[in-house]
Design a protein around this motif. Structure first.
Motif, PDB file in Angstrom:
ATOM      1  N   HIS A   1       0.857  -1.193   0.000  1.00 56.33           N
ATOM      2  CA  HIS A   1       0.000   0.000   0.000  1.00 56.33           C
ATOM      3  C   HIS A   1       0.888   1.236   0.000  1.00 56.33           C
ATOM      4  O   HIS A   1       2.096   1.151   0.239  1.00 56.33           O
TER       5      HIS A   1
ATOM      6  N   HIS B   1       1.675   3.846   1.862  1.00 56.49           N
ATOM      7  CA  HIS B   1       2.187   4.620   2.991  1.00 56.49           C
ATOM      8  C   HIS B   1       3.705   4.660   2.854  1.00 56.49           C
ATOM      9  O   HIS B   1       4.329   3.672   2.468  1.00 56.49           O
TER      10      HIS B   1
ATOM     11  N   HIS C   1       6.394   2.067   3.392  1.00 60.18           N
ATOM     12  CA  HIS C   1       6.337   0.844   2.586  1.00 60.18           C
ATOM     13  C   HIS C   1       6.894   0.992   1.170  1.00 60.18           C
ATOM     14  O   HIS C   1       7.052  -0.003   0.479  1.00 60.18           O
TER      15      HIS C   1
ATOM     16  N   HIS D   1      -7.026  -1.603   5.722  1.00 58.53           N
ATOM     17  CA  HIS D   1      -6.024  -0.729   6.356  1.00 58.53           C
ATOM     18  C   HIS D   1      -6.269   0.713   5.940  1.00 58.53           C
ATOM     19  O   HIS D   1      -6.326   1.008   4.755  1.00 58.53           O
TER      20      HIS D   1
ATOM     21  N   ASP E   1       0.216  -3.922   6.013  1.00 51.74           N
ATOM     22  CA  ASP E   1      -0.537  -3.410   7.172  1.00 51.74           C
ATOM     23  C   ASP E   1      -2.003  -3.785   7.032  1.00 51.74           C
ATOM     24  O   ASP E   1      -2.612  -3.567   5.977  1.00 51.74           O
TER      25      ASP E   1
HETATM   26 ZN   LIG Z   1       0.209   1.641   6.439  1.00 55.64          ZN
END
Ligand SMILES: [Zn+2]
Ligand SMILES: [Zn+2]
Length: 253
Positions: A66, A68, A71, A150, A174
């Motif tokens: 994802h 964020h 990551h 998430h 996550d």
């Molecule tokens: Zn995250």
């Protein structure tokens, strides 16, 4: 799922094991699998791969769970290395939620203007958009994706399952407890699961109570490896079937 490299050993290198807050000695989570696959290119990837003398140009498939920053903000530095030091002599596939190519162009334009275009002559970059749960074909690698829960509906997040070296591995990214996580965790040899907040019931993340609930549904043989770690409770660390890796830990299965 067919096993692409049944006779190979499986090696997992934990380049980082921390969550977004990156406490001392637990940098942002990222896992190198058999030198060719990366789960979540966090900002620690380049320094820690170099510390371990692992070649960035050996990477074939990079999975982003994802968008964020903890990551995937390591990607510009991997690609910078390809542009100026050692590009891979094979295609590199970057796998992620819808919009992965646009995100990458945006990130490179902000970080290293001109790099996105320069890379066109250096490395054959391919982008694979994951748009739903299902089976996908990457560079020499088949994998399954599972929708995770998430960050609410505005954040697409996926967990991934691959088979390598005679073992089936699931990587959650996550997530909260959800149907996708239960399906990803079915029949695995190794489950690499986020463990952001052991004692707090934070939505979109796994606590110890949630992990215990998930374990009721896991096969006995499934080894659990914690990742994306905030703090650790003593109870979990004494459990035989749960591995808590340190940064730079290497496991062979
Ligand atoms: Zn995250
Ligand atoms: Zn995270």
């Amino acid at each position: 799922m067919p096993d692409q490299n049944k006779n190979q050993e499986l090696e997992l290198v934990f380049l980082g094991t921390g969550n977004a807050f990156s406490m001392a000695k637990r940098y942002w989570g990222s896992i190198l699998v058999n030198n060719t696959i990366l789960f979540d290119p966090s900002p620690i990837v380049v320094p820690h791969m170099k510390l371990l003398d692992r070649s960035l140009s050996a990477l074939e498939n990079i999975f982003i769970t994802h968008f964020h920053a903890d990551h995937y903000f390591g990607l510009p530095f991997i690609l910078l290395d390809y542009a100026y030091i050692e590009p891979p002599d094979h295609p590199l596939t970057i796998i992620g939620p819808a919009g992965v190519m646009g995100r990458m162009a945006q990130l490179l334009n902000l970080g290293f203007p001109g790099l996105f275009d320069k890379l066109k002559d250096k490395v054959l970059l391919k982008y694979l958009e994951v748009t739903d749960s299902g089976r996908y074909q990457a560079y020499g690698l088949e994998f399954d994706a599972f929708n995770m829960e998430h960050g609410g509906i505005s954040m697409d997040a996926y967990g991934y399952k691959i088979s390598l070296g005679g073992k089936t591995i699931g990587y959650t990214g996550d997530t909260d407890l959800c149907d996708g996580l239960y399906r990803l965790a079915e029949g695995l040899d190794i489950l690499i699961i986020e463990f952001s907040n052991p004692d707090l019931d934070v939505p979109g993340h796994i606590s110890q109570a949630k992990l215990e609930k998930l374990r009721e549904r896991l096969d006995e043989r499934t080894k659990i490896i914690l990742n994306h770690i905030g703090t650790i409770t003593e109870d979990i660390s004494q459990d035989q079937n749960v591995i808590i890796p340190k940064d730079l830990a290497i496991y062979k299965f």
